[in-house]
Design a protein around this motif. Structure first.
Motif, mmCIF file in Angstrom:
data_model
loop_
_atom_site.group_PDB
_atom_site.id
_atom_site.type_symbol
_atom_site.label_atom_id
_atom_site.label_comp_id
_atom_site.label_asym_id
_atom_site.label_seq_id
_atom_site.Cartn_x
_atom_site.Cartn_y
_atom_site.Cartn_z
ATOM 1 N N GLU A 120 1.345 9.222 -6.005
ATOM 2 C CA GLU A 120 1.820 10.581 -5.787
ATOM 3 C C GLU A 120 2.838 10.988 -6.849
ATOM 4 N N THR A 121 3.658 10.029 -7.292
ATOM 5 C CA THR A 121 4.675 10.325 -8.293
ATOM 6 C C THR A 121 4.047 10.772 -9.606
ATOM 7 N N THR A 122 2.914 10.180 -9.970
ATOM 8 C CA THR A 122 2.254 10.526 -11.229
ATOM 9 C C THR A 122 1.450 11.814 -11.123
ATOM 10 N N LYS A 123 1.250 12.316 -9.887
ATOM 11 C CA LYS A 123 0.495 13.561 -9.712
ATOM 12 C C LYS A 123 1.480 14.702 -9.421
ATOM 13 N N SER A 124 1.332 15.309 -8.296
ATOM 14 C CA SER A 124 2.127 16.498 -7.984
ATOM 15 C C SER A 124 3.478 16.172 -7.369
ATOM 16 N N GLY A 125 3.737 14.905 -7.106
ATOM 17 C CA GLY A 125 5.000 14.535 -6.480
ATOM 18 C C GLY A 125 4.789 14.016 -5.074
ATOM 19 N N TYR A 126 5.851 13.515 -4.456
ATOM 20 C CA TYR A 126 5.757 12.891 -3.146
ATOM 21 C C TYR A 126 6.720 13.566 -2.181
ATOM 22 N N ARG A 127 6.479 13.362 -0.912
ATOM 23 C CA ARG A 127 7.404 13.808 0.131
ATOM 24 C C ARG A 127 7.582 12.653 1.103
ATOM 25 N N ALA B 54 0.825 -1.205 0.000
ATOM 26 C CA ALA B 54 0.000 0.000 0.000
ATOM 27 C C ALA B 54 0.864 1.261 0.000
ATOM 28 N N PHE B 55 1.989 1.229 0.732
ATOM 29 C CA PHE B 55 2.894 2.371 0.769
ATOM 30 C C PHE B 55 3.466 2.616 -0.622
ATOM 31 N N VAL B 56 3.917 1.543 -1.273
ATOM 32 C CA VAL B 56 4.480 1.670 -2.620
ATOM 33 C C VAL B 56 3.420 2.180 -3.594
ATOM 34 N N ALA B 57 2.197 1.662 -3.494
ATOM 35 C CA ALA B 57 1.123 2.104 -4.382
ATOM 36 C C ALA B 57 0.839 3.591 -4.187
ATOM 37 N N ARG B 58 0.832 4.039 -2.919
ATOM 38 C CA ARG B 58 0.605 5.465 -2.648
ATOM 39 C C ARG B 58 1.736 6.310 -3.240
ATOM 40 N N MET B 59 2.969 5.832 -3.122
ATOM 41 C CA MET B 59 4.103 6.542 -3.705
ATOM 42 C C MET B 59 3.981 6.617 -5.221
ATOM 43 N N GLN B 60 3.578 5.529 -5.850
ATOM 44 C CA GLN B 60 3.404 5.529 -7.303
ATOM 45 C C GLN B 60 2.319 6.508 -7.721
ATOM 46 N N LEU C 93 11.501 1.282 -3.410
ATOM 47 C CA LEU C 93 11.210 2.580 -4.023
ATOM 48 C C LEU C 93 12.197 2.949 -5.118
ATOM 49 N N GLY C 94 12.725 1.963 -5.802
ATOM 50 C CA GLY C 94 13.674 2.238 -6.868
ATOM 51 C C GLY C 94 13.103 3.125 -7.956
ATOM 52 N N PHE C 95 11.802 3.023 -8.218
ATOM 53 C CA PHE C 95 11.167 3.783 -9.285
ATOM 54 C C PHE C 95 11.153 5.289 -9.016
ATOM 55 N N THR C 96 11.376 5.684 -7.757
ATOM 56 C CA THR C 96 11.370 7.109 -7.417
ATOM 57 C C THR C 96 12.708 7.786 -7.677
ATOM 58 N N GLY C 97 13.775 7.017 -7.816
ATOM 59 C CA GLY C 97 15.112 7.593 -7.915
ATOM 60 C C GLY C 97 15.753 7.860 -6.575
ATOM 61 N N LEU C 98 14.998 7.638 -5.481
ATOM 62 C CA LEU C 98 15.538 7.916 -4.151
ATOM 63 C C LEU C 98 16.765 7.078 -3.801
ATOM 64 N N PRO C 99 16.798 5.770 -4.112
ATOM 65 C CA PRO C 99 17.985 4.998 -3.728
ATOM 66 C C PRO C 99 19.284 5.567 -4.283
ATOM 67 N N ALA C 100 19.272 6.000 -5.539
ATOM 68 C CA ALA C 100 20.490 6.572 -6.127
ATOM 69 C C ALA C 100 20.840 7.900 -5.468
ATOM 70 N N GLN C 101 19.830 8.725 -5.161
ATOM 71 C CA GLN C 101 20.087 9.998 -4.500
ATOM 72 C C GLN C 101 20.661 9.776 -3.104
ATOM 73 N N LEU D 228 18.456 17.733 -6.314
ATOM 74 C CA LEU D 228 17.497 17.164 -5.375
ATOM 75 C C LEU D 228 16.264 18.050 -5.264
ATOM 76 N N THR D 229 15.093 17.440 -5.164
ATOM 77 C CA THR D 229 13.842 18.177 -4.969
ATOM 78 C C THR D 229 13.004 17.478 -3.913
ATOM 79 N N ALA D 230 12.225 18.295 -3.155
ATOM 80 C CA ALA D 230 11.382 17.769 -2.070
ATOM 81 C C ALA D 230 12.171 16.783 -1.220
ATOM 82 N N PHE D 231 13.330 17.229 -0.756
ATOM 83 C CA PHE D 231 14.322 16.327 -0.164
ATOM 84 C C PHE D 231 14.820 16.895 1.159
ATOM 85 N N PRO D 232 14.474 16.279 2.307
ATOM 86 C CA PRO D 232 14.999 16.730 3.599
ATOM 87 C C PRO D 232 16.396 16.162 3.845
ATOM 88 N N PHE D 233 17.218 16.901 4.584
ATOM 89 C CA PHE D 233 18.566 16.404 4.844
ATOM 90 C C PHE D 233 19.190 17.130 6.029
#
Length: 395
Positions: free
Chosen positions: A54-61, A46-52, A77-85, A249-254
């Motif tokens: 959000e990714t197709t809409k305005s984006g995710y946080r 369900a978490f992955v589905a919600r991320m997918q 969450l490889g499809f988000t690009g987060l692991p590489a970032q 990086l976008t919408a990215f806390p650090f």
């Protein structure tokens, strides 16, 4: 979207999750917590589905309190690009490589743990710092200036590598690879920030990391004040903009740690992705400036620093990490006399205890000082707090 993990989940974060109705990954940590009624817990799918979605809409946080969630993110969450970032920020060698255009003369070198005994340090610039290529909480971090230092460090690392492997997964602290880099002199500051949906940096707090001596690398004291923020805010924002021309990086806390020399030049030490200052350190912003860093990120709001700095009353706010003294077997400890410890401070604000049998920390103290009471922080830096340890009667 929230991923909660060990070792510590702040009550402020839990309250923010509830108030904002943020969905939380239903992992073992979140299931074990006393989360408020109505908290939305999502299974992996369900978490992955919600991320997918959000990714197709305005984006995710996404925010996580702990880097122990990195393995799950890489797996799901490889499809988000987060692991590489995450990888090019968290891995200190890759981070240095990414920043090379900004710091072309900075010396660093990667070395495998099983090659440390064979390392010829005569060929290295000294003093240097050695630390895990992927690390956390100053684990395995040492400064080396002499051959005698190196012999001592090697002996300590042999023991500490085993402790690192016992406490942290390799995604959080990898004891198999180390980075050796030139020592960066100057004041150390730590910044909680995020990049907005268009990549603009927003600074939520600036902490000065105070040490007991020049060769000290311990995480014990973080201090913030209007004076600290005023001194560093503009140059930090400029540097974060430069870094993002490389990181994108976008919408990215650090959480980023920096050294600032006497001329004001800033060199990053490390950048910790998808989280703010570890354990509960980031909550210092609430005590100091009434800034809820979690809400600020999810609502993409920036602090009104002009107003905050105009209201400067000379107060300093500190987070003190009360660690278990070295050389004491935890089995010999009955507890920690927090009441007597807090009585040594004029304005203790909040005490957050930690299970010292699971982690080498008794707790965290948020406290307020000013010029007249600054000696309270200095005294804490010089002490190992052993006087407040309560030992078992049968030790």
């Amino acid at each position: 979207m929230i991923i909660l993990e060990e070792p510590y989940v702040s009550r402020l974060l839990i309250e923010t999750v509830a108030a904002m109705h943020l969905p939380v990954l239903a992992n073992q940590t979140s299931k074990n917590l006393d989360l408020p009624d109505g908290t939305v817990l999502l299974s992996d799918d369900a978490f992955v589905a919600r991320m997918q979605e959000e990714t197709t809409k305005s984006g995710y946080r996404v925010y996580t309190n702990s880097e122990q969630s990195i393995a799950w993110i890489k797996d799901h969450l490889g499809f988000t690009g987060l692991p590489a970032q995450i990888d090019r920020c968290k891995d200190k060698v890759k981070f240095r490589e990414m920043l090379r255009p900004l710091y072309p003369d900075f010396f660093y070198r990667e070395v495998a743990a099983d090659r440390l005994d064979d390392l010829d340090i005569s060929a290295l610039p000294r003093p240097f710092v050695i630390k895990p290529a992927v690390g956390f909480f100053s684990a395995g971090v040492y400064t080396v200036a002499t051959d005698a230092d190196w012999a001592r460090v090697l002996a300590s690392l042999t023991h500490e590598i085993d402790e690192i492997r016992a406490h942290y997964p390799p995604e959080v602290c990898d004891s198999g690879r180390f980075i050796i880099e030139e020592q960066i002199d100057g004041t150390e500051i730590a910044v909680d920030a995020y990049y907005t949906s268009d990549g603009t940096p927003v600074v939520l707090d600036i902490l000065r990391h105070d040490f007991s001596a020049a060769d000290d690398v311990d995480d014990k004291v973080y201090v913030t004040s209007a004076a600290v923020v005023r001194e560093y805010l503009d140059p930090v924002l400029r540097l974060l903009k430069e870094i993002n021309t490389l990181a994108d990086l976008t919408a990215f806390p650090f959480h980023i740690e920096l050294r600032v020399d006497d001329d004001g030049a800033m060199v990053p030490i490390e950048l910790n992705p998808l989280r703010f200052a570890g354990w509960c350190t980031t909550d210092l912003a609430l005590h100091a400036y009434d800034i809820n860093v979690y809400r600020s990120f999810f609502e993409e709001r920036a602090p009104d620093w002009d107003r905050i700095l105009c209201e400067d009353a000379g107060r300093r706010y500190s987070l003190l990490v009360v660690k278990r003294p070295d050389g004491i077997d935890p089995a010999e400890i009955e507890g920690f006399d927090a009441d007597r410890f807090l009585a040594t401070f004029t304005r203790p604000l909040e005490w957050r205890p930690v299970d010292f049998r699971r982690y080498p920390v008794f707790g965290f103290l948020f406290t307020e000082t000013d010029e007249r009471t600054q000696d309270e922080i200095d005294r804490f830096l010089r002490s190992d707090q052993k006087e407040f340890v309560v030992f078992r009667a049968d030790r």
